[in-house]
Design an enzyme around this catalytic site. Sequence first.
Site, PDB file in Angstrom:
ATOM      1  N   HIS A 313       0.374  -0.964   0.399  1.00  0.00           N
ATOM      2  CA  HIS A 313       0.343  -0.163  -0.407  1.00  0.00           C
ATOM      3  C   HIS A 313       1.043   1.635  -0.027  1.00  0.00           C
ATOM      4  CE1 HIS A 313      -3.519   2.982   1.365  1.00  0.00           C
ATOM      5  NE2 HIS A 313      -4.046   2.068   1.048  1.00  0.00           N
ATOM      6  N   ASP A 371      -8.084  -5.766   0.442  1.00  0.00           N
ATOM      7  CA  ASP A 371      -8.248  -6.082  -0.818  1.00  0.00           C
ATOM      8  C   ASP A 371      -8.121  -7.843  -1.299  1.00  0.00           C
ATOM      9  OD1 ASP A 371      -9.703  -4.050  -2.006  1.00  0.00           O
ATOM     10  OD2 ASP A 371      -7.762  -3.847  -2.482  1.00  0.00           O
TER      11      ASP A 371
HETATM   12  N1  ACO Z   1       4.304  -7.316  -4.558  1.00  0.00           N
HETATM   13  C1  ACO Z   1       5.568  -7.273  -4.892  1.00  0.00           C
HETATM   14  N2  ACO Z   1       6.308  -6.275  -4.811  1.00  0.00           N
HETATM   15  C2  ACO Z   1       5.889  -5.050  -4.202  1.00  0.00           C
HETATM   16  C3  ACO Z   1       4.015  -5.065  -4.002  1.00  0.00           C
HETATM   17  C4  ACO Z   1       3.742  -6.765  -4.456  1.00  0.00           C
HETATM   18  N3  ACO Z   1       2.404  -6.197  -3.946  1.00  0.00           N
HETATM   19  N4  ACO Z   1       3.906  -3.927  -3.745  1.00  0.00           N
HETATM   20  C5  ACO Z   1       4.737  -3.266  -3.811  1.00  0.00           C
HETATM   21  N5  ACO Z   1       6.142  -4.746  -4.386  1.00  0.00           N
HETATM   22  C6  ACO Z   1       7.553  -4.370  -4.633  1.00  0.00           C
HETATM   23  C7  ACO Z   1       7.809  -3.242  -5.768  1.00  0.00           C
HETATM   24  O1  ACO Z   1       8.551  -3.761  -6.588  1.00  0.00           O
HETATM   25  C8  ACO Z   1       9.553  -1.919  -4.962  1.00  0.00           C
HETATM   26  O2  ACO Z   1      10.427  -2.920  -5.093  1.00  0.00           O
HETATM   27  P1  ACO Z   1      11.332  -2.104  -5.296  1.00  0.00           P
HETATM   28  O3  ACO Z   1      11.921  -1.083  -3.854  1.00  0.00           O
HETATM   29  O4  ACO Z   1      13.028  -3.441  -5.327  1.00  0.00           O
HETATM   30  O5  ACO Z   1      11.316  -1.661  -6.539  1.00  0.00           O
HETATM   31  C9  ACO Z   1       8.083  -1.490  -3.493  1.00  0.00           C
HETATM   32  O6  ACO Z   1       7.701  -3.338  -2.685  1.00  0.00           O
HETATM   33  C10 ACO Z   1       8.023  -1.098  -3.258  1.00  0.00           C
HETATM   34  O7  ACO Z   1       6.416  -0.734  -4.375  1.00  0.00           O
HETATM   35  P2  ACO Z   1       6.615   0.801  -4.929  1.00  0.00           P
HETATM   36  O8  ACO Z   1       5.310   0.511  -6.058  1.00  0.00           O
HETATM   37  O9  ACO Z   1       7.180   1.463  -5.233  1.00  0.00           O
HETATM   38  O10 ACO Z   1       5.178   1.386  -4.015  1.00  0.00           O
HETATM   39  P3  ACO Z   1       3.749   1.933  -4.391  1.00  0.00           P
HETATM   40  O11 ACO Z   1       2.847   2.777  -3.181  1.00  0.00           O
HETATM   41  O12 ACO Z   1       4.624   3.170  -5.004  1.00  0.00           O
HETATM   42  O13 ACO Z   1       2.892   0.867  -4.918  1.00  0.00           O
HETATM   43  C11 ACO Z   1       1.054  -0.310  -4.657  1.00  0.00           C
HETATM   44  C12 ACO Z   1       1.828   0.714  -3.818  1.00  0.00           C
HETATM   45  C13 ACO Z   1       0.042   0.276  -6.442  1.00  0.00           C
HETATM   46  C14 ACO Z   1      -0.793  -0.824  -3.730  1.00  0.00           C
HETATM   47  C15 ACO Z   1       1.651  -1.461  -4.817  1.00  0.00           C
HETATM   48  O14 ACO Z   1       1.829  -2.272  -3.184  1.00  0.00           O
HETATM   49  C16 ACO Z   1       0.761  -2.397  -5.349  1.00  0.00           C
HETATM   50  O15 ACO Z   1       1.033  -2.563  -6.567  1.00  0.00           O
HETATM   51  N6  ACO Z   1       0.447  -3.759  -4.962  1.00  0.00           N
HETATM   52  C17 ACO Z   1      -0.624  -4.541  -5.448  1.00  0.00           C
HETATM   53  C18 ACO Z   1      -1.483  -4.209  -5.402  1.00  0.00           C
HETATM   54  C19 ACO Z   1      -2.904  -3.655  -4.424  1.00  0.00           C
HETATM   55  O16 ACO Z   1      -3.205  -4.566  -4.239  1.00  0.00           O
HETATM   56  N7  ACO Z   1      -3.439  -2.303  -4.862  1.00  0.00           N
HETATM   57  C20 ACO Z   1      -4.850  -2.214  -3.901  1.00  0.00           C
HETATM   58  C21 ACO Z   1      -3.735  -1.167  -2.663  1.00  0.00           C
HETATM   59  S1  ACO Z   1      -5.463  -1.363  -1.699  1.00  0.00           S
HETATM   60  C22 ACO Z   1      -6.772  -0.934  -2.400  1.00  0.00           C
HETATM   61  O17 ACO Z   1      -6.784   0.115  -3.186  1.00  0.00           O
HETATM   62  C23 ACO Z   1      -8.061  -0.960  -1.553  1.00  0.00           C
END
Ligand code: ACO
Length: 436
Positions: A313, A371
Amino acid sequence: MTPSDVKATLSFSDGSPSMDLPIYKGSIGPDVIDIRKLYGQTGKFTYDPGFLSTASCNSTITYIDGDKGELLYRGYPIEQLAQNCDFLETCHLLLYGDLPDEAQKKDFTARVSNHTMVNEQMQFFLRGFRRDAHPMAIMTGLVGALSAFYHDSTDINNPVHREIAAIRLIAKMPTLVSMAYKYTQGQPYMYPRNKLSYAANFMHLMFANPCEEYEQNDVLVRAMDRIFILHADHEQNASTSTVRLCGSSGTNPFAAIAAGVACLWGPAHGGANEAALNMLGDIQKMGGVEKIGEFIKQVKDKNSTVKLMGFGHRVYKNYDPRAKLMRETCHEVLGALGLQNDPLFKLAMALEKIALEDDYFVSRKLYPNVDFYSGIVQRAIGIPVPLFTAIFALARTVGWIAQLNEMIGDPEYKIGRPRQLYVGSVARDVKPITQR
Ligand code: ACO
């Protein structure tokens, strides 16, 4: 906003004059540095794609402490609201600033109930869609189309219009979501039952048919109500910011909420519950619990685009408090339906355990979000997977409206207009086509 005694000073290494920037204190949470005069005084913009460090507004509605895993609606912890209140009380809280007393609740419930039907023309609008259309495609259209039916509540600058549009949207969303569902099933639409609670009416709209009464199951109704409460608002997330930006042009509330629906559809936002359940289904097809290790390996592979959906998140760097409550509801619902051995739920539990111990997830502070469990609960209730995000949109509508109304009522609000760092070609002349 309360100004702080402390000021930030911005200095430049090229000798340009430095600039003092005011700092404002929130009631809780980080202070903000006011950069509104920055461009006027320095000719420079700030650069913050994805708004990682930018507060786009001040708000009194929702507070999140992502490190602690805390979520407050108007100061009330989400856990207390989920235990002690129903969705319409939560709507009253978000819209008007406080929980209703008994008389206020009666009045608010009556006002919402009076608007649950939609114009009969709406069903003809639906007929234009393919039967296999995604419910979110239908919802984007239906919500936008409301502005064509309710001309008396489209002036966003008129508080009476805003109020009636708010009530109409909250009241009609369950009817519209159920119509989107019934249409894809080829079943007749059901009319709302205003004597039922908000969540029970939704279950009736979804699962009753004209030939048979739908027998309400209290555990499932409570679970539905909790899903609505947990998704009702989440401060300045992507869809809420979309609603604010869209509404800032003065467009009507129905159009602004339709923009929020469109944004919510994305798999990085509201579409994650659908994506999380599809992911569990894929792992199940690969071989289930045995294959979790292989799946996690793909997730951790820098060259793959596979993500653990329902994890991570932007704000929560701790367990999402909504996920804890949803996990509890998940147990209740599966217990009530005798589905404790549901393979997808067992898989989700095993996946969660492994991910919470794995250094990749631990070091990045990736925890389950709401979720991760809401999909399993909805599936157990009998809601088809493609409808999950539409139900999220139904629940979030009140948050979008509360945020939109707060923005319009703020004397400091302006049309949203971000700036950019231009890195394209400098000015050049168009050559005749034969010389290009
Ligand atoms: N699975 C694997 N790796 C992940 C995940 C994940 N679900 N989420 C983040 N990471 C990793 C990224 O690859 C990144 O790794 P790195 O530092 O090696 O490059 C690191 O964790 C940081 O992640 P970011 O993408 O920079 O975090 P951001 O805050 O931009 O993204 C997000 C947040 C979009 C929610 C992301 O965690 C994601 O895509 N999760 C899966 C989708 C999801 O569950 N969304 C629901 C959000 S809650 C809602 O809307 C109710």
